[in-house]
Design a protein around this motif. Structure first.
Motif, short mmCIF file in Angstrom:
data_model
loop_
_atom_site.label_atom_id
_atom_site.label_comp_id
_atom_site.label_asym_id
_atom_site.label_seq_id
_atom_site.Cartn_x
_atom_site.Cartn_y
_atom_site.Cartn_z
N GLY A 107 45.21 35.59 45.62
CA GLY A 107 44.79 36.10 46.93
C GLY A 107 45.51 35.43 48.07
O GLY A 107 45.93 36.09 49.02
N GLU A 108 45.69 34.11 47.99
CA GLU A 108 46.41 33.37 49.03
C GLU A 108 47.88 33.80 49.12
O GLU A 108 48.42 34.02 50.19
N VAL A 109 48.52 33.92 47.96
CA VAL A 109 49.94 34.30 47.92
C VAL A 109 50.12 35.71 48.48
O VAL A 109 51.02 35.95 49.30
N LEU A 110 49.29 36.64 48.06
CA LEU A 110 49.44 38.02 48.53
C LEU A 110 49.19 38.14 50.02
O LEU A 110 49.86 38.91 50.71
N ARG A 111 48.21 37.40 50.53
CA ARG A 111 47.94 37.43 51.97
C ARG A 111 49.10 36.81 52.75
O ARG A 111 49.62 37.39 53.70
N ARG A 112 49.56 35.66 52.30
CA ARG A 112 50.61 34.92 53.00
C ARG A 112 51.97 35.62 52.91
O ARG A 112 52.67 35.76 53.91
N GLU A 113 52.34 36.07 51.73
CA GLU A 113 53.68 36.62 51.51
C GLU A 113 53.81 38.11 51.82
O GLU A 113 54.86 38.56 52.25
N LEU A 114 52.73 38.88 51.58
CA LEU A 114 52.83 40.33 51.69
C LEU A 114 51.84 40.95 52.67
O LEU A 114 51.83 42.17 52.84
N GLY A 115 50.99 40.12 53.26
CA GLY A 115 50.00 40.65 54.20
C GLY A 115 48.92 41.49 53.54
O GLY A 115 48.27 42.31 54.18
N ALA A 116 48.72 41.30 52.25
CA ALA A 116 47.73 42.07 51.50
C ALA A 116 46.34 41.48 51.69
O ALA A 116 46.19 40.27 51.83
N GLY A 117 45.36 42.35 51.66
CA GLY A 117 43.98 41.90 51.74
C GLY A 117 43.20 42.35 50.53
O GLY A 117 43.50 43.40 49.95
N GLN A 118 42.21 41.56 50.16
CA GLN A 118 41.36 41.96 49.04
C GLN A 118 40.54 43.17 49.48
O GLN A 118 40.08 43.25 50.62
N TYR A 119 40.37 44.11 48.58
CA TYR A 119 39.75 45.38 48.90
C TYR A 119 38.64 45.68 47.90
O TYR A 119 38.89 45.78 46.71
N GLY A 120 37.44 45.81 48.40
CA GLY A 120 36.33 46.17 47.53
C GLY A 120 36.01 45.11 46.50
O GLY A 120 36.36 43.95 46.62
N THR A 121 35.34 45.57 45.47
CA THR A 121 34.93 44.66 44.41
C THR A 121 35.79 44.88 43.17
O THR A 121 36.46 45.89 43.04
N GLY A 122 35.73 43.94 42.29
CA GLY A 122 36.48 44.03 41.05
C GLY A 122 35.60 43.67 39.89
O GLY A 122 34.42 44.02 39.86
N VAL A 123 36.16 42.95 38.95
CA VAL A 123 35.47 42.61 37.72
C VAL A 123 35.42 41.09 37.59
O VAL A 123 36.38 40.40 37.88
N ASP A 124 34.28 40.58 37.18
CA ASP A 124 34.15 39.16 36.85
C ASP A 124 33.29 39.11 35.61
O ASP A 124 32.08 39.34 35.67
N GLU A 125 33.93 38.88 34.46
CA GLU A 125 33.18 38.95 33.22
C GLU A 125 33.65 37.91 32.21
O GLU A 125 34.73 37.35 32.34
N TRP A 126 32.82 37.73 31.21
CA TRP A 126 33.12 36.82 30.10
C TRP A 126 32.82 37.57 28.82
O TRP A 126 31.71 38.10 28.64
#
Length: 122
Positions: free
Chosen positions: A82-101
């Motif tokens: 998330g940090e790399v994409l924001r810093r390098e490409l101006g990308a933002g996290q969008y919506g929800t994703g998956v967090d599972e085991w």
């Protein structure tokens, strides 16, 4: 490739993941010996901004999954992405994703969606 190049250039990600950054290709579930990153486009680019009835930008939506045997390493890599994409490409996290085991395979998976915008130049 911009996402891939940005992630491989990051020292933390490179150290923890190495060459295991793939497009569309998920790790063999029984053989996750190190952490993996999987980049998946969610759909085709969409025109978003217009001027004179012509698109001036396109928006891209990606899901980036992190697979790991340890939840601490998986979370560390996911945060760094998330940090790399924001810093390098101006990308933002969008919506929800998956967090599972996966209990049977003891694999942690974190999937986050990112939105990137590409502005067209005349």
């Amino acid at each position: 490739m911009e996402i891939y190049n940005s992630l491989t250039a990051d020292s933390l990600i490179s150290t923890l993941v190495g060459e295991r950054i793939k497009f569309y290709e998920y790790p063999p579930s029984g053989d996750v010996t190190g952490s993996w990153i999987v980049i998946d486009p969610i759909g085709p680019p969409l025109p978003t901004d217009y001027a004179d009835d012509k698109p001036t930008a396109y928006e891209y939506l990606y899901q980036i999954d992190v697979w790991s045997k340890t939840d601490t390493e998986q979370k560390s890599i996911a945060r760094q992405i998330g940090e790399v994409l924001r810093r390098e490409l101006g990308a933002g996290q969008y919506g929800t994703g998956v967090d599972e085991w996966d209990k049977d395979l003891n694999i942690f998976r974190d999937g986050r969606r990112y939105r990137l915008k590409e502005y067209l130049l005349d």
